[in-house]
Design an enzyme around this catalytic site. Sequence first.
Site, PDB file in Angstrom:
ATOM      1  N   LEU C  74       0.663  -1.235  -0.045  1.00 28.72           N
ATOM      2  CA  LEU C  74      -0.023  -0.184   0.014  1.00 28.72           C
ATOM      3  C   LEU C  74       0.852   1.296  -0.004  1.00 28.72           C
ATOM      4  O   LEU C  74       1.711   1.295   0.721  1.00 28.72           O
ATOM      5  CB  LEU C  74      -0.827   0.076   1.289  1.00 28.72           C
ATOM      6  CG  LEU C  74      -2.168  -0.909   1.469  1.00 28.72           C
ATOM      7  CD1 LEU C  74      -2.871  -0.418   2.335  1.00 28.72           C
ATOM      8  CD2 LEU C  74      -2.908  -0.580  -0.227  1.00 28.72           C
ATOM      9  N   LEU C 123       0.753  -6.021   0.526  1.00 28.04           N
ATOM     10  CA  LEU C 123      -0.308  -6.373  -0.391  1.00 28.04           C
ATOM     11  C   LEU C 123       0.403  -6.851  -1.693  1.00 28.04           C
ATOM     12  O   LEU C 123      -0.207  -7.869  -2.525  1.00 28.04           O
ATOM     13  CB  LEU C 123      -1.102  -5.207  -0.750  1.00 28.04           C
ATOM     14  CG  LEU C 123      -2.269  -5.316  -1.561  1.00 28.04           C
ATOM     15  CD1 LEU C 123      -3.331  -6.316  -1.132  1.00 28.04           C
ATOM     16  CD2 LEU C 123      -3.092  -4.021  -1.850  1.00 28.04           C
ATOM     17  N   ASP C 154      -4.154  -8.609   4.686  1.00 28.05           N
ATOM     18  CA  ASP C 154      -4.934  -8.287   3.643  1.00 28.05           C
ATOM     19  C   ASP C 154      -4.633  -9.254   2.451  1.00 28.05           C
ATOM     20  O   ASP C 154      -4.132  -9.978   2.585  1.00 28.05           O
ATOM     21  CB  ASP C 154      -4.793  -6.742   3.104  1.00 28.05           C
ATOM     22  CG  ASP C 154      -3.340  -6.499   2.753  1.00 28.05           C
ATOM     23  OD1 ASP C 154      -2.747  -7.312   2.468  1.00 28.05           O
ATOM     24  OD2 ASP C 154      -3.188  -5.277   2.661  1.00 28.05           O
TER      25      ASP C 154
END
Lengths: 269, 269, 269
Positions: C74, C123, C154
């Site tokens: 991110l 991610l 995530d």
Amino acid sequence: ISVRQTKSAYRYRDIVVRKQDGFTHILLSTKSSENNSLNPDVMKEVQNAMTTAAADDSKLVLLGAVGSVFCCGLDFISFIRRLTDDRKKESVKMADSIRTFVNTFIQFKKPIVVAVNGPAVGLGAAILPLCDVIWATEKAWFQTPYAAFGQTPDACSSFTFPRVMGVASANEMLLSGRKLTAQEACAKGLVSQVFWPGTFAQEVMVRVRELVSCHSVVLRESKALLRGTSRAALEQANERECEALKRVWGSPQGMDSILNYLQKKIDGF
Amino acid sequence: ISVRQTKSAYRYRDIVVRKQDGFTHILLSTKSSENNSLNPDVMKEVQNAMTTAAADDSKLVLLGAVGSVFCCGLDFISFIRRLTDDRKKESVKMADSIRTFVNTFIQFKKPIVVAVNGPAVGLGAAILPLCDVIWATEKAWFQTPYAAFGQTPDACSSFTFPRVMGVASANEMLLSGRKLTAQEACAKGLVSQVFWPGTFAQEVMVRVRELVSCHSVVLRESKALLRGTSRAALEQANERECEALKRVWGSPQGMDSILNYLQKKIDGF
Amino acid sequence: ISVRQTKSAYRYRDIVVRKQDGFTHILLSTKSSENNSLNPDVMKEVQNAMTTAAADDSKLVLLGAVGSVFCCGLDFISFIRRLTDDRKKESVKMADSIRTFVNTFIQFKKPIVVAVNGPAVGLGAAILPLCDVIWATEKAWFQTPYAAFGQTPDACSSFTFPRVMGVASANEMLLSGRKLTAQEACAKGLVSQVFWPGTFAQEVMVRVRELVSCHSVVLRESKALLRGTSRAALEQANERECEALKRVWGSPQGMDSILNYLQKKIDGF
């Protein structure tokens, strides 16, 4: 003559079956195909031997092969001959043979120990995660190049391979046809342990005898715990895979793919 | 006196509990058994210490052992003594103790970090996949020879081992009793990382302090995500395994098997 | 102008898309963020490119990156700027972006091959088990230090990582932030195979071309078998993770954690 005598009189053509003290030794040694590859007749003989071992006092089955090859998967030569005859009918027949063969492994209640003495290809490698302990010689190698064969995965490998080795390795084997050495197959969890070729048979026998010295109720209950919860999921995976095989083999492209694959193999020599 | 005072006054015999800044350190150091092996009393003390850690401001539990052994599984010596007394009753009692002990791990909502300082055998190894991070010293080894013990798997190992290391390795451990070095256990996914014995304690402490520096809500939510979906399946696996243990231990063959195992161990010296 | 022309006229800012013979090559090359890190704009472009590849004659998608970094997760710099503005609203918005981005991977019906050319963080690493074949250069490394970021996992990593590498390694990566070399990631099953940097691009291309030479029906049916049964579970995992992210990011502690993390990173230089 009694049922028992009938059974013991039953002769196998493509496998050797030796009832030992406490276990049944089944060895692939195909006359009706090359390289211990599987056609409906070979599969039927393995099933029959396993059904006998399930019912007698065997505590486990030891599966191996005679010669330097373990099992080179489906017998494509005989399959393509039939397929050109009647594509729809023969693809359904082959998928049905595979379904029954694979279900025999899924539903077997005693431990299945495998001694992989050489190359294990396609169905011959895919069946391994349905067995319980897999010992391999250093000379064995493992390959499931289904996409190159022009077919989809079989023997529940689309279900078991990702669970055994993770999706990245499973897909590389099933889609890209990556060939694994015995050591690599062991590192990825497809094989329990690798032994030197010179002592392979002894190493396996020592361990099989130890297993056979355990109480049969402990072996049966342990296998039920280890496999009980996944049986339904495996049967469904087998079903889905066989339906996909029918669709692929039943299509003109599917037959083309097998012919292309065989052509490449021939050109390779 | 308040409940809090009562609790803090609680003394353990078989474990050492140190409330540290941000975590609770639980160390096996059994007086009522050899080699930190587990009997109902030891299991009860671990449960009590974990219940306290679940309720206080500990962000995690660090589980280890005093001495050169981590945990040698069930305390067979005391168990066989009771079993000869009243087989049915004592096998039910032991299975119930194991069920509760294992459920304590399954249901624990904070991270459980384990420092494996030496051999982890049977239940002492099987419990590891119910914990979250497992660091081991190079000198540790791992073995779950349940079939040789004459029993079926416990601590959900029939469920977790195949998922962690694949069926081939899981079965070799659970049925054939294969012993793994720390490095092998790490390669197979049973252990997170292996450290040199000389710096093991420090390496663990540095990492535990880093974990403890994280927000407790992040640790709790992460564990809930990582474990939430498998809790029911684990509880069911625990239940099935304990039922199988009752059946096996409650049978004459089961008791025979334990006696055979103990005899072999004695003869081994 | 036709729809087709409109599409081909579509220009990307943060990615490069090359329609090749039989596949679509998508390369991260972000202008709106540093180190190919992901913000809602970058994610949207990847989704658009994948939607196009899903509908055209591409047999697969090859995902890679321009430069020496694969994807650093991110884009925290732009996220924290927005978060200080309106915490509740912006954390919901970011979680929604991630949910849609991750679902695009879960629901993609053609094989996704990834060429990991450098570091894959957060991610950027978590997304890999949702892809099918993952090839990495020796220089790549993999890290998901979510707890240190002050966030929960995530891209379904709380679901996929334990299944790929076992709970012990998954937790060490997701909670303790353990950094894996390419070889370690391969041994743990996150990566299919590692290649030398000098020949990485060629090694990947040879293998992609072989895959593309397979019949598209075989690739599609194989992926459906391999992924079909886990899709619903992955979508649920994605949903649970995004709900947790909203709770964590929406709290004052969550924002504090990101600021602490960024502060540490700055102090590290």
